[in-house]
Design a protein around this motif. Structure first.
Motif, PDB file in Angstrom:
ATOM      1  N   GLY A 160     -11.605  -3.573   5.996  1.00  9.88           N
ATOM      2  CA  GLY A 160     -10.157  -3.325   6.004  1.00  9.88           C
ATOM      3  C   GLY A 160      -9.434  -4.287   6.930  1.00  9.88           C
ATOM      4  O   GLY A 160      -8.362  -4.819   6.603  1.00  9.88           O
ATOM      5  N   ALA A 161     -10.008  -4.550   8.112  1.00 10.58           N
ATOM      6  CA  ALA A 161      -9.397  -5.493   9.054  1.00 10.58           C
ATOM      7  C   ALA A 161      -9.358  -6.903   8.467  1.00 10.58           C
ATOM      8  O   ALA A 161      -8.367  -7.633   8.603  1.00 10.58           O
ATOM      9  CB  ALA A 161     -10.166  -5.478  10.365  1.00 10.58           C
ATOM     10  N   ILE A 162     -10.431  -7.291   7.788  1.00 15.54           N
ATOM     11  CA  ILE A 162     -10.470  -8.618   7.158  1.00 15.54           C
ATOM     12  C   ILE A 162      -9.428  -8.720   6.059  1.00 15.54           C
ATOM     13  O   ILE A 162      -8.736  -9.739   5.931  1.00 15.54           O
ATOM     14  CB  ILE A 162     -11.888  -8.916   6.621  1.00 15.54           C
ATOM     15  CG1 ILE A 162     -12.852  -9.107   7.790  1.00 15.54           C
ATOM     16  CG2 ILE A 162     -11.882 -10.143   5.719  1.00 15.54           C
ATOM     17  CD1 ILE A 162     -14.302  -9.242   7.379  1.00 15.54           C
ATOM     18  N   ILE A 163      -9.262  -7.668   5.270  1.00 13.94           N
ATOM     19  CA  ILE A 163      -8.262  -7.673   4.193  1.00 13.94           C
ATOM     20  C   ILE A 163      -6.865  -7.811   4.776  1.00 13.94           C
ATOM     21  O   ILE A 163      -6.053  -8.614   4.294  1.00 13.94           O
ATOM     22  CB  ILE A 163      -8.405  -6.410   3.324  1.00 13.94           C
ATOM     23  CG1 ILE A 163      -9.691  -6.473   2.505  1.00 13.94           C
ATOM     24  CG2 ILE A 163      -7.196  -6.246   2.410  1.00 13.94           C
ATOM     25  CD1 ILE A 163     -10.024  -5.190   1.770  1.00 13.94           C
ATOM     26  N   VAL A 164      -6.572  -7.052   5.846  1.00  8.86           N
ATOM     27  CA  VAL A 164      -5.252  -7.142   6.486  1.00  8.86           C
ATOM     28  C   VAL A 164      -5.027  -8.557   7.042  1.00  8.86           C
ATOM     29  O   VAL A 164      -3.952  -9.145   6.880  1.00  8.86           O
ATOM     30  CB  VAL A 164      -5.119  -6.081   7.600  1.00  8.86           C
ATOM     31  CG1 VAL A 164      -3.884  -6.327   8.447  1.00  8.86           C
ATOM     32  CG2 VAL A 164      -5.082  -4.688   6.996  1.00  8.86           C
ATOM     33  N   ALA A 165      -6.040  -9.118   7.693  1.00  8.21           N
ATOM     34  CA  ALA A 165      -5.921 -10.463   8.254  1.00  8.21           C
ATOM     35  C   ALA A 165      -5.691 -11.493   7.147  1.00  8.21           C
ATOM     36  O   ALA A 165      -4.870 -12.406   7.297  1.00  8.21           O
ATOM     37  CB  ALA A 165      -7.174 -10.808   9.051  1.00  8.21           C
TER      38      ALA A 165
END
Length: 106
Positions: A14-19
């Motif tokens: 999820g953090a990678i997708i947001v980034a």
């Protein structure tokens, strides 16, 4: 043991997708800015081209001569018109004394 690893993996994903979305929007904004700057550069280059053309027109010798004849009536200076020679110029000491005398007169 597997559940915490799966949970951390999902959070990391999820953090990678947001980034990635943030980077995508930053790149999009930078591309828009690049296009704007390129358009401004093209306009400035066109302006420079126009100004160079105007400068070339304004500096035509025939045009300048006509303006001189109409408004200024300047004459060309020929070398025989200069009647002074190097010997007529004051020496450095004499020039300094003349400058001091001028200051004393004031």
């Amino acid at each position: 043991m597997i559940r915490p690893l799966v949970s951390m993996g999902i959070i990391l994903l999820g953090a990678i997708i947001v980034a990635l979305f943030q980077v995508k929007y930053i790149v999009r904004d930078l591309r828009r800015e690049l296009v704007t700057v390129q358009q401004q550069m093209a306009k400035e280059q066109q302006s420079i081209h126009v100004l160079r053309a105007e400068w070339g027109y304004l500096n035509q010798p025939e045009r300048l001569q006509a303006l001189n004849d109409k408004y200024l009536h300047l004459q060309t200076i020929h070398s025989p018109q200069v009647v002074a020679s190097i010997g007529d110029l004051p020496q450095q000491n004499e020039a300094t004394q003349v400058a001091i005398d001028l200051q004393d007169d004031q």
